[in-house]
Scaffold this active site. Structure first.
Site, mmCIF file in Angstrom:
data_model
loop_
_atom_site.group_PDB
_atom_site.id
_atom_site.type_symbol
_atom_site.label_atom_id
_atom_site.label_comp_id
_atom_site.label_asym_id
_atom_site.label_seq_id
_atom_site.Cartn_x
_atom_site.Cartn_y
_atom_site.Cartn_z
ATOM 1 N N SER A 159 0.821 -1.208 0.000
ATOM 2 C CA SER A 159 0.000 0.000 0.000
ATOM 3 C C SER A 159 0.861 1.267 0.000
ATOM 4 O O SER A 159 1.775 1.396 -0.804
ATOM 5 C CB SER A 159 -0.946 -0.045 1.213
ATOM 6 O OG SER A 159 -1.966 0.906 1.084
ATOM 7 N N ASP A 363 -8.298 -6.395 -5.165
ATOM 8 C CA ASP A 363 -8.040 -5.103 -4.536
ATOM 9 C C ASP A 363 -8.709 -3.995 -5.343
ATOM 10 O O ASP A 363 -8.542 -3.929 -6.563
ATOM 11 C CB ASP A 363 -6.530 -4.873 -4.470
ATOM 12 C CG ASP A 363 -6.149 -3.628 -3.685
ATOM 13 O OD1 ASP A 363 -7.043 -3.000 -3.088
ATOM 14 O OD2 ASP A 363 -4.946 -3.297 -3.665
ATOM 15 N N HIS A 423 -6.008 -6.524 -1.119
ATOM 16 C CA HIS A 423 -4.933 -5.565 -0.862
ATOM 17 C C HIS A 423 -3.807 -6.191 -0.055
ATOM 18 O O HIS A 423 -2.638 -5.901 -0.270
ATOM 19 C CB HIS A 423 -5.538 -4.377 -0.101
ATOM 20 C CG HIS A 423 -4.690 -3.161 -0.065
ATOM 21 N ND1 HIS A 423 -4.359 -2.440 -1.193
ATOM 22 C CD2 HIS A 423 -4.097 -2.498 0.977
ATOM 23 C CE1 HIS A 423 -3.617 -1.392 -0.854
ATOM 24 N NE2 HIS A 423 -3.437 -1.417 0.458
#
Length: 445
Positions: A159, A363, A423
């Protein structure tokens, strides 16, 4: 204030010199400590030595893991929810990365996790400060642990951690070239990474539309909100772009009945009551923090980190609560949040640093099509050859017949498309993540 700073330095250096080595049943050898990076700012690190039944840690690589947010804790979330030796119930994790590498978690930027500031002016406000602080940590780490100086060293991230990892990797490469840091740095892996926020945002509408989470009307509304962000970015109004990003997410939630930004096929456990529409800038940043950072400080993990783990570590200052400064970390980075670092990835590639991009199929917040979009913008001289490669299917084991991922590689750029993952790739597809780590670090087993 000067006396207080000296006390912090002395306390931190004592903890560094002692190293706090332990060996408990069911746990690998560990070390942890603080590094003062600036006046009133100290960063916490936690090292796990590789725990392989057949190889010594000196025969395996060292991986540094960087969490996202900014403000999410690698020592907490990445460790106990994704890749560490134990899960949040303190039960052994079958797919821990310690099977194949030593792992260094760093709570980064300052104020994240157990890292802390003693002055609100000490928070990092941009990637440059984040990178500078990490160079201080890495310089101290490799100087004090010479046994790791020659071991292959990789940075893995997730991220917003990927955006920070890109900047850190480039600066580390330069520091090694200049003789400022001695380590065997061999590559950086950018997982579901916030490399180009705008490309991610522009992909939200098409991705949700093709997966039936938006109808024509919803797609039109999401596209319109993304265009406002694009306009703000073109005017270099970065803080406004961050606020508009928050509003775009509201529109997505309204049109998709609250799709989970981190895995579209998993129910969103975020309390929507706490994310009610607000108008002020402060309230908007709070909403973003709640949606994208606070969930990684969820009660169970927070209780663990502020209870048994804090007691085990023994060196956390009394005034520091794990995750207690995370909201301020996030808010102080707001101006920098929407800026891209595609140019930094270009510099890494041209400097012959190995770069891996990996992304989870499910994601939304950083969808794969958004990642592919910024890769097409690279000025790297070998991009055309990379693009012309055929991707190859990957399986978690020789016996498996189900495609777990796809992989494309050319020279020093790799891309992994991880199927059935959101994610948090290691949390969703632990076996495939472990196989990917072994491929990146060139371990043929």
């Amino acid at each position: 204030m000067l006396l207080k700073w000296h006390a912090v330095v002395l306390f931190s250096l004592i903890s560094l010199s002692i190293g706090w080595y332990i060996k408990e049943p069911k746990e690998p050898k560990q070390a942890w400590g603080y590094v003062p990076v600036r006046a009133n700012a100290s960063m916490f690190w936690w090292l796990y030595y590789a725990d392989s039944p057949t190889q010594n840690f000196t025969e395996l690589p060292l991986i540094m893991w960087l969490q996202g947010g900014p403000g999410a804790s690698g020592c907490g979330y990445g460790n106990f929810e994704e890749i560490g030796p134990l899960d949040s119930d303190l039960k052994p994790r079958r797919t821990t990365w310690l099977q194949t590498a030593s792992v260094l978690f760093v709570d980064n930027p300052v104020g994240t996790g157990y890292s802390y500031v003693n002055d609100t002016l000490a928070y990092a406000t941009d990637l440059c400060m984040v990178t500078s602080d990490m160079m201080t940590v890495l310089r101290e780490f490799f100087n004090s642990r010479a046994e790791f100086q020659t071991i292959p060293f990789y940075i893995f991230s997730e991220s917003y951690g990927g955006k920070m990892a890109a900047g850190i990797a480039l600066e580390l490469h330069k520091s090694i070239q200049a003789g400022k840091i001695k380590c065997n740095f061999l590559g950086v892996a950018l997982g579901d990474s916030w490399i180009s926020p705008l490309d991610s945002v522009l992909a939200w509408g098409p991705y949700l539309y093709t997966t039936s989470f938006l109808d024509d009307k919803g797609l039109k509304e999401v596209t319109a909100s993304a265009k406002k962000i694009l306009d703000a970015m073109n005017k270099r109004e970065f803080k406004l772009a961050t606020l508009l990003w928050s509003k775009a997410e509201d529109i997505i939630e309204q049109n998709s009945n609250g799709v989970n930004f981190y895995n579209i096929l998993t129910p969103d456990t975020t309390s929507r009551a706490s994310l009610s529409s607000t108008a002020s800038e402060t309230a908007s940043f709070l909403k973003l923090f709640q949606r994208h950072v606070q969930y990684q400080n969820k009660d169970k993990l927070s209780d663990l980190m502020n209870g048994p783990i804090r007691k085990k570590l023994k060196i956390i200052p009394d005034h520091v609560k794990w995750g207690g400064q995370a909201q301020d970390v996030f808010a102080n980075m707001a101006e920098d949040f929407m800026k891209h670092v595609i140019d930094i990835v270009d510099e890494l590639l041209e400097a012959n640093v190995n770069v891996t991009v990996y992304n989870g199929q499910l994601d939304l917040i950083v969808s794969t099509i958004g990642q592919e979009a910024w890769i097409r913008k690279l000025k790297w001289s070998k991009l055309k050859q990379f693009s012309e490669q055929n991707w190859k299917p990957l399986y978690t084991s020789p016996e498996s017949t189900e495609t777990a991922a796809f992989h494309k590689s050319y020279d020093n750029l790799d891309f992994f498309w991880i199927l059935k993952a959101g994610h948090m790739v290691p949390a969703d597809q632990g076996d495939m993540a472990l196989k990917m780590v072994r491929m990146i670090t060139h371990q043929n087993h």
